[in-house]
Motif scaffolding. Structure first.
Motif, mmCIF file in Angstrom:
data_model
loop_
_atom_site.group_PDB
_atom_site.id
_atom_site.type_symbol
_atom_site.label_atom_id
_atom_site.label_comp_id
_atom_site.label_asym_id
_atom_site.label_seq_id
_atom_site.Cartn_x
_atom_site.Cartn_y
_atom_site.Cartn_z
ATOM 1 N N LEU A 186 40.634 43.773 30.130
ATOM 2 C CA LEU A 186 41.386 42.513 30.133
ATOM 3 C C LEU A 186 42.786 42.721 30.702
ATOM 4 C CD1 LEU A 186 41.556 39.531 29.436
ATOM 5 C CD2 LEU A 186 42.222 40.147 27.098
ATOM 6 N N SER A 187 43.411 43.841 30.374
ATOM 7 C CA SER A 187 44.746 44.144 30.925
ATOM 8 C C SER A 187 44.699 44.233 32.443
ATOM 9 C CB SER A 187 45.264 45.462 30.348
ATOM 10 O OG SER A 187 45.456 45.366 28.957
ATOM 11 N N ILE A 188 43.646 44.854 32.984
ATOM 12 C CA ILE A 188 43.505 44.978 34.439
ATOM 13 C C ILE A 188 43.187 43.622 35.064
ATOM 14 C CG2 ILE A 188 42.126 46.022 36.283
ATOM 15 C CD1 ILE A 188 41.645 48.393 34.298
ATOM 16 N N ALA A 189 42.285 42.862 34.440
ATOM 17 C CA ALA A 189 41.887 41.555 34.980
ATOM 18 C C ALA A 189 43.057 40.576 35.024
ATOM 19 C CB ALA A 189 40.754 40.972 34.150
ATOM 20 N N ASN A 190 43.993 40.701 34.058
ATOM 21 C CA ASN A 190 45.142 39.790 33.987
ATOM 22 C C ASN A 190 46.413 40.393 34.570
ATOM 23 O OD1 ASN A 190 43.581 37.866 32.796
ATOM 24 N ND2 ASN A 190 44.425 38.083 30.741
ATOM 25 N N SER A 191 46.284 41.497 35.283
ATOM 26 C CA SER A 191 47.475 42.140 35.856
ATOM 27 C C SER A 191 48.012 41.341 37.039
ATOM 28 C CB SER A 191 47.140 43.562 36.302
ATOM 29 O OG SER A 191 46.107 43.553 37.279
ATOM 30 N N LYS A 192 49.235 41.651 37.424
ATOM 31 C CA LYS A 192 49.864 40.950 38.546
ATOM 32 C C LYS A 192 49.221 41.365 39.861
ATOM 33 C CE LYS A 192 54.343 40.588 36.212
ATOM 34 N NZ LYS A 192 55.772 40.967 36.244
ATOM 35 N N ALA A 193 49.261 40.463 40.830
ATOM 36 C CA ALA A 193 48.587 40.700 42.114
ATOM 37 C C ALA A 193 49.183 41.878 42.880
ATOM 38 C CB ALA A 193 48.655 39.439 42.970
ATOM 39 N N ASP A 194 50.468 42.202 42.622
ATOM 40 C CA ASP A 194 51.095 43.309 43.357
ATOM 41 C C ASP A 194 50.823 44.665 42.709
ATOM 42 O OD1 ASP A 194 52.567 42.737 41.120
ATOM 43 O OD2 ASP A 194 54.524 43.121 42.046
ATOM 44 N N VAL A 195 50.124 44.669 41.572
ATOM 45 C CA VAL A 195 49.796 45.933 40.902
ATOM 46 C C VAL A 195 48.431 46.443 41.351
ATOM 47 C CG1 VAL A 195 49.413 47.060 38.680
ATOM 48 C CG2 VAL A 195 51.194 45.314 38.897
ATOM 49 N N SER A 253 44.547 45.310 43.399
ATOM 50 C CA SER A 253 43.986 44.388 44.395
ATOM 51 C C SER A 253 43.114 43.325 43.731
ATOM 52 C CB SER A 253 43.157 45.169 45.417
ATOM 53 O OG SER A 253 41.969 45.666 44.815
ATOM 54 N N GLU A 254 42.854 42.254 44.478
ATOM 55 C CA GLU A 254 41.991 41.174 43.974
ATOM 56 C C GLU A 254 40.591 41.683 43.660
ATOM 57 O OE1 GLU A 254 42.543 36.832 45.500
ATOM 58 O OE2 GLU A 254 42.971 38.146 47.202
ATOM 59 N N TYR A 255 40.098 42.607 44.502
ATOM 60 C CA TYR A 255 38.761 43.157 44.294
ATOM 61 C C TYR A 255 38.675 43.904 42.962
ATOM 62 C CZ TYR A 255 37.949 42.217 49.268
ATOM 63 O OH TYR A 255 37.799 41.605 50.486
ATOM 64 N N VAL A 256 39.727 44.668 42.656
ATOM 65 C CA VAL A 256 39.769 45.435 41.413
ATOM 66 C C VAL A 256 39.825 44.503 40.206
ATOM 67 C CG1 VAL A 256 41.251 46.938 40.013
ATOM 68 C CG2 VAL A 256 40.748 47.548 42.375
ATOM 69 N N MET A 257 40.682 43.487 40.277
ATOM 70 C CA MET A 257 40.839 42.541 39.172
ATOM 71 C C MET A 257 39.545 41.758 38.938
ATOM 72 S SD MET A 257 44.676 41.428 40.293
ATOM 73 C CE MET A 257 44.760 39.881 39.431
ATOM 74 N N ARG A 258 38.873 41.387 40.017
ATOM 75 C CA ARG A 258 37.606 40.642 39.880
ATOM 76 C C ARG A 258 36.527 41.524 39.246
ATOM 77 N NH1 ARG A 258 34.300 38.165 38.152
ATOM 78 N NH2 ARG A 258 32.591 37.075 39.164
ATOM 79 N N LYS A 259 36.491 42.803 39.641
ATOM 80 C CA LYS A 259 35.506 43.733 39.082
ATOM 81 C C LYS A 259 35.743 43.930 37.584
ATOM 82 C CE LYS A 259 32.364 47.111 40.086
ATOM 83 N NZ LYS A 259 31.119 46.969 40.835
ATOM 84 N N ALA A 260 37.007 44.102 37.189
ATOM 85 C CA ALA A 260 37.340 44.282 35.779
ATOM 86 C C ALA A 260 36.967 43.028 34.983
ATOM 87 C CB ALA A 260 38.827 44.588 35.622
ATOM 88 N N ASP A 261 37.241 41.866 35.544
ATOM 89 C CA ASP A 261 36.903 40.601 34.900
ATOM 90 C C ASP A 261 35.395 40.459 34.720
ATOM 91 O OD1 ASP A 261 37.656 38.176 33.743
ATOM 92 O OD2 ASP A 261 37.364 37.065 35.605
ATOM 93 N N PHE A 262 34.643 40.870 35.737
ATOM 94 C CA PHE A 262 33.183 40.808 35.672
ATOM 95 C C PHE A 262 32.645 41.713 34.565
ATOM 96 C CE2 PHE A 262 29.109 42.714 36.800
ATOM 97 C CZ PHE A 262 28.318 41.596 37.011
#
Length: 461
Positions: free
Chosen positions: A343-352, A354-363
């Motif tokens: 959840l921390s990765i999925a809700n992290s800021k875009a400059d920390v 990438s979108e691909y990483v955040m989407r994968k963590a959210d999934f």
């Protein structure tokens, strides 16, 4: 590179896993055999990240020859022997994992004796961790050594097609260039090669006098590619992942929403003894390792290896499903609050990240919630507070995802959605057909009108 170990791997593959394990029963400690192969893999990875840079260019050439020479298959054979160590010593998996960490020089960090930034690797620790994660993923997913085939030809054709798919996935190639990329032993029979090419590729005709035409991978095969597999070692993980997503997506926006799935052979296609190959990833020691690596990425905002790490976690979850059923989730990954880190990765800021990483963590977090909602939400609320979790639920609802629905309701919703999609597609095709054949429909309507008028005239007479 040890020829004896390569030969040993070939022999085991030929006679079958069950016979091979029985033949090695006199060996009281198989780890002593596989450890030599593990050291070769680690040395090669250390060379690749520049740890032995003072030894000159010769070591780089040796590493490339060891890792990328498809004719010798030395690297893949060392992966095979390390897989055998996990299968052979399945009653003492923590010992095998600790030995693996020790050989990779990561045990001091894992045990807390050294900080992550103060290992023997210094500033190269992130790069070597990336190599380590790729190695573990390959141990988990490379199952061609244990796959059951009905004939030698079927096995050969499968190897040819896989080689062609992974060589064409980055960009289209000319026939001669593609032929150089495929091992000679797979191209000896020209009829088999032509048959495989016809199945996996389309020929793009030349566009000019200097052009000779190229072979292009068929679009539907991009979903079968795993960017962290051995066959893709020559290409970067993120580069390959981006290319795959571009081909699978209908537009640039949907490309960021696509989640690539690990390609893992199910137990039904494997030797019976190999079904539990991924058992080591579900034990407490390994779950602790995953947790500590995720924590490093968050604390240090380190994204070098995070995408690969999340893909490994995805592979672990998928392997568990294949072995223990669709509703299964490894208990070790619930005991450790891994969902909190996701959840921390999925809700992290875009400059920390990438979108691909955040989407994968959210999934992956969605995946855990759907399997064990009560346990996961309890952990999230304890760590972040109820309001933060409620905001997350609201955001998912706005995206059209109800993470609180049970499995039965979710399946019902997906079936209904699929039916609506099929009906919309049918209506579109019907409208298109009627538009393309408008003249015929208007002629038939005129004919029916004329017949009706004639019948009326007959009645009046």
């Amino acid at each position: 590179m040890n020829p004896v170990h390569t030969l040993y791997s070939f022999l085991i593959e030929k006679i079958g896993l069950d016979k091979a394990l029985n033949a090695t029963q006199d060996c009281t400690d198989f780890l002593k055999v596989s450890d030599f192969s593990l050291r070769s893999v680690v040395l090669c990875s250390q060379i690749d990240v520049g740890f032995w840079v003072r030894n000159g260019m010769s070591v780089l050439h040796q590493s490339s020859y060891y890792k990328n020479n498809a004719e010798l298959s030395s690297y893949s054979r060392d992966i095979h022997l390390n897989q055998l160590s996990f299968l052979r010593d399945d009653d003492d998996l923590p010992r095998v994992i600790y030995n693996m960490l020790d050989r990779w020089e990561l045990l001091d960090w894992f045990s807390g004796a050294a900080d992550y930034d103060h290992t023997v690797y210094d500033d190269k620790v992130a790069a070597i961790t990336q190599q380590f994660i790729a190695f573990v993923y390959q141990v988990l997913t490379e199952r061609q050594f244990f796959k059951k085939y009905s004939s030698a030809k079927e096995k050969r054709m499968d190897n040819i097609k896989n080689a062609l798919i992974y060589n064409l996935c980055i960009k289209p190639l000319s026939y001669s260039r593609l032929l150089r990329s495929v091992p000679d032993y797979l191209t000896e029979d020209s009829s088999e090669l032509e048959s495989a090419l016809e199945e996996v590729s389309d020929f793009v005709e030349p566009k000019g006098l200097a052009d000779s035409g190229v072979l292009k991978l068929k679009d539907h095969l991009y979903s079968k590619i795993d960017p962290l597999k051995l066959l893709n070692m020559e290409n970067e993980f993120e580069t390959t992942a981006k290319i795959i997503k571009t081909h699978l997506a209908k537009d640039k926006i949907s490309a960021t929403k696509i989640v690539l799935h690990p390609q893992i052979l199910p137990p039904s296609q494997l030797d019976e003894k190999a079904a539990e190959l991924g058992k080591f990833t579900r034990c407490d020691v390994f779950a602790k390792l995953i947790y500590k690596l995720l924590q490093v990425c968050i604390d240090k905002q380190e994204g070098t290896f995070l995408y690969e790490l999340l893909h490994l976690i995805h592979g672990i979850f998928k392997d568990d499903e294949l072995c223990n059923g669709k509703d299964s989730l490894p208990q070790a990954y619930l005991s450790k609050p891994i969902c909190n880190l996701l959840l921390s990765i999925a809700n992290s800021k875009a400059d920390v990240f990438s979108e691909y990483v955040m989407r994968k963590a959210d999934f992956l977090l969605e995946h855990m919630i759907l399997k064990r909602p009560a346990e996961v939400f309890d952990s999230l609320i304890t760590s972040f507070g109820r309001q933060y979790v409620d905001d997350y639920k609201t955001r998912k609802m706005n995206q059209g995802v109800n993470i609180e629905e049970d499995e039965k309701a979710r399946k019902k919703r997906l079936i209904k959605k699929r039916q609506e999609k099929l009906m919309a597609k049918f209506n579109t095709q019907q409208s298109k057909f009627m538009k393309e054949n408008e003249y015929q429909f208007s002629s038939q309507a005129g004919c029916l009108l004329y017949t009706s008028d004639a019948a009326d005239d007959g009645e009046s007479v």
